[in-house]
Design an enzyme around this catalytic site. Structure first.
Site, PDB file in Angstrom:
ATOM      1  N   SER A 123       0.816  -1.397  -0.399  1.00  0.00           N
ATOM      2  CA  SER A 123      -0.343   0.233  -0.058  1.00  0.00           C
ATOM      3  C   SER A 123       1.288   0.998  -0.377  1.00  0.00           C
ATOM      4  O   SER A 123       0.454   2.514  -0.199  1.00  0.00           O
ATOM      5  CB  SER A 123      -0.735  -0.183   1.013  1.00  0.00           C
TER       6      SER A 123
ATOM      7  N   ASN B 224      -2.208  -2.986  13.106  1.00  0.00           N
ATOM      8  CA  ASN B 224      -4.251  -2.337  12.679  1.00  0.00           C
ATOM      9  C   ASN B 224      -5.157  -1.114  13.576  1.00  0.00           C
ATOM     10  O   ASN B 224      -5.907  -0.743  13.332  1.00  0.00           O
ATOM     11  CB  ASN B 224      -5.015  -3.961  13.410  1.00  0.00           C
TER      12      ASN B 224
ATOM     13  N   THR C 286     -38.941  27.294 -13.595  1.00  0.00           N
ATOM     14  CA  THR C 286     -39.176  25.640 -13.007  1.00  0.00           C
ATOM     15  C   THR C 286     -39.032  24.841 -14.562  1.00  0.00           C
ATOM     16  O   THR C 286     -39.779  25.816 -15.181  1.00  0.00           O
ATOM     17  CB  THR C 286     -40.668  25.598 -11.681  1.00  0.00           C
TER      18      THR C 286
ATOM     19  N   SER D 293     -10.985  25.808 -28.953  1.00  0.00           N
ATOM     20  CA  SER D 293     -11.450  24.300 -28.863  1.00  0.00           C
ATOM     21  C   SER D 293     -10.060  24.062 -29.782  1.00  0.00           C
ATOM     22  O   SER D 293      -9.567  24.739 -30.689  1.00  0.00           O
ATOM     23  CB  SER D 293     -12.490  24.005 -30.326  1.00  0.00           C
TER      24      SER D 293
ATOM     25  N   LYS E 190     -14.254  28.914 -30.305  1.00  0.00           N
ATOM     26  CA  LYS E 190     -15.127  28.591 -29.570  1.00  0.00           C
ATOM     27  C   LYS E 190     -14.423  28.499 -28.135  1.00  0.00           C
ATOM     28  O   LYS E 190     -13.332  29.519 -27.548  1.00  0.00           O
ATOM     29  CB  LYS E 190     -15.073  27.125 -28.762  1.00  0.00           C
TER      30      LYS E 190
ATOM     31  N   ASN F 130     -15.148  27.535 -24.318  1.00  0.00           N
ATOM     32  CA  ASN F 130     -15.768  26.679 -23.246  1.00  0.00           C
ATOM     33  C   ASN F 130     -15.171  26.847 -22.112  1.00  0.00           C
ATOM     34  O   ASN F 130     -14.018  26.965 -21.462  1.00  0.00           O
ATOM     35  CB  ASN F 130     -15.320  25.174 -24.141  1.00  0.00           C
TER      36      ASN F 130
ATOM     37  N   GLU G  19     -17.718  21.881 -16.696  1.00  0.00           N
ATOM     38  CA  GLU G  19     -17.736  20.346 -17.196  1.00  0.00           C
ATOM     39  C   GLU G  19     -17.028  19.771 -16.230  1.00  0.00           C
ATOM     40  O   GLU G  19     -17.580  17.953 -16.137  1.00  0.00           O
ATOM     41  CB  GLU G  19     -17.399  19.970 -18.629  1.00  0.00           C
TER      42      GLU G  19
ATOM     43  N   TYR H  22     -10.022  -6.972  11.996  1.00  0.00           N
ATOM     44  CA  TYR H  22      -9.988  -6.291  10.724  1.00  0.00           C
ATOM     45  C   TYR H  22      -9.196  -7.382   9.362  1.00  0.00           C
ATOM     46  O   TYR H  22      -9.110  -8.816  10.543  1.00  0.00           O
ATOM     47  CB  TYR H  22      -7.856  -5.804  11.262  1.00  0.00           C
TER      48      TYR H  22
ATOM     49  N   LYS I 204      -8.211   3.509   1.340  1.00  0.00           N
ATOM     50  CA  LYS I 204      -7.457   4.734   0.898  1.00  0.00           C
ATOM     51  C   LYS I 204      -7.525   5.015  -0.107  1.00  0.00           C
ATOM     52  O   LYS I 204      -7.089   6.907  -0.409  1.00  0.00           O
ATOM     53  CB  LYS I 204      -5.856   4.438   1.098  1.00  0.00           C
TER      54      LYS I 204
END
Ligand code: ARG
Length: 463
Positions: free
Chosen positions: A27, A114, A159, A281, A287, A289, A294, A321, A329
């Site tokens: 890890s 642990n 609405t 673009s 463009k 953007n 996004e 454990y 993680k």
């Protein structure tokens, strides 16, 4: 192929561990981020061991100076992380052996990885929550400033994404303030359950030493110690809660992102995002953007995914454990990083916006005042349903005649209700908006009140 692992932990085996398995288990590529928390926890643990005479003062002194110099090494980038040492805990411990010799072996007395990893994750999650709360507060401060500055701007409220009633732009902005305020509350609530100290639970059953868990908790700023050793080594509710609060915050942020995207389109033209927050673009030179907005909308997906991932890791997990828990993680770090960067970028983007007041006003047709016409009749004692139907027919008539409501004569109005009078011409966008003065409504005085309340609330936080 087998690789040579730390001999300290391979004592009972005749073979070295398979290298693929070794890499699979490691890890360290992601949990190195816990190094400060791991060392902070170890220092408190070692000090407690010395106070309780489980180790000597001199041993503590060696451990303390060893850990402090390891911290400096990692901080400065001089530390060599080793995959074959699995995780951050073993990497630091092994380096401590190199630095202070066999005394290093005393640090892990009355402790298991642990409860150690549970502690590290709680320390990290606490810091992360405080950072998220601070970032949300900064964002909210900016929204309140923006609402105050633009208090005169009227725009169509929607609405079903259809023009509904005129509202203040500031009312819209304050809606987001309230959404993010609830997010702050969720993270604050989360902190209550994060801030419980698990060390002293050992591998699962507790430890056979006279440890002082309260001392460690105090030293590390925890509110309390965990009550059940089995629960505390396998509990990851606090991760799930953080990820869930993050998912809701991202949902809010993605709604804001969506409105930025829509409003900056040519069709709406309500706002313009600053050049420094826009992209072009590679093909179409005209463009401009809103890629950043996004992406904030898009990244909401991975934050939801991390929450679902963790819920699924925990489902059906037997006590106590299990190595499955190591899977907490990457998703957690990713959620934290994504949330902070999305909030920071969106906050900057919002700050870069210019508002096209004239456009917001000009897109509103008089039909947006239809409810006000119905309310006009209601003030003359017509039941609301009846008023609604009269105005609906009036609007249909105006649409057919290709006329705005203020282009109709009084005689035309009266075809639909005899109660219409000259003063019907006084119904304007501003009046309509100001009329909605119920508590929490869009009238200027209500929005000003909401801004003042928001400032009070934020002062409280600033203390
Ligand atoms: N890297 C491990 C994790 O993140 C640390 C705990 C390992 N404990 C164990 N019994 N193998 O969960």
């Amino acid at each position: 192929m087998a690789i040579k692992k730390e001999s300290r932990l391979r004592g009972r085996f005749k073979q070295e561990i398979n290298s693929k398995v070794q890499r699979y288990l490691a890890s360290i590529p992601f949990d190195w981020r816990l190094y400060r928390h791991d060392i902070e926890g170890s220092l408190a643990h070692a000090e407690m061991l010395a106070r309780q005479k489980i180790i000597t003062r001199a041993e503590f002194g060696k451990i303390e100076s060893g850990l402090t110099s390891i911290l400096a090494e990692i901080d400065s980038g001089d530390f060599q992380f080793k995959h074959e040492l699995d995780d951050i805990h073993m990497n630091i411990e092994s380096r401590l052996f190199e630095k202070i010799g066999d005394t290093a072996g005393k640090l892990h007395t009355a402790r298991s990885r642990n409860d150690q990893v549970a502690l590290d994750m709680r320390l990290f999650a606490r810091e992360a929550s405080l950072q998220v709360i601070k970032t949300l507060q900064d964002f909210n401060m900016q929204l309140v400033d923006m609402a105050e500055k633009n208090i005169r701007v009227v725009m169509p409220g929607y609405t079903h994404l259809q023009h509904a009633q005129p509202v203040l732009f500031s009312h819209y902005i304050m809606a987001y303030f309230h959404m993010f305020s609830r997010d702050i509350q969720r993270f604050e609530d989360c902190l209550k359950r994060i801030n419980v100290m698990p060390l002293g639970s050992g591998a699962l059953a507790g430890v056979p030493y006279p440890v002082d868990r309260e001392f460690v908790a105090d030293k590390l700023g925890f509110d309390s110690v965990s009550a059940n050793s089995m629960d505390s080594v396998s509990d990851r509710d606090f991760i799930i809660e953080f990820e869930s609060a993050a998912a809701v915050t991202m949902m809010h942020l993605s709604r804001l992102a969506e409105e930025v995207i829509l409003w900056s389109s040519r069709e709406f033209g309500f706002i313009e995002v600053g050049d420094d927050y826009s992209t072009s673009s590679s093909m179409m030179p005209q463009k401009k953007n809103p890629d950043a907005a996004e992406l904030a909308r898009g990244k909401t997906g991975r934050v939801y995914g991390n929450l679902m991932g963790m819920l699924t890791v925990m489902k059906g997990l037997p006590h106590a454990y299990n190595r499955d828990l190591q899977e907490d993680k990457e998703g957690f770090f990713d959620t934290y990083d994504t949330l902070i960067s999305s909030l920071e970028v969106m906050s900057g983007l919002i700050g870069s916006i210019t508002i096209n007041k004239a456009r917001m006003k000009s897109v509103m047709q008089s039909y947006i005042l239809a409810t006000d016409l119905a309310d006009y009749l209601v003030h003359k004692h017509v039941p609301f349903r009846e008023a609604h139907s009269a105005v609906a027919r009036l609007v249909a008539y105006a649409v057919d005649a290709k006329k705005e409501l203020n282009e109709l004569s009084l005689a035309e109005y009266r075809k639909f209700s005899k109660l219409f009078d000259k003063d019907v011409a006084e119904i304007t966008l501003d009046k309509s908006m100001e009329a909605r003065s119920s508590q929490g409504g869009t009238a200027t005085q209500q929005v000003r009140h909401s801004i003042a309340e928001a400032r009070k609330q934020m002062k409280k936080y600033a203390i």
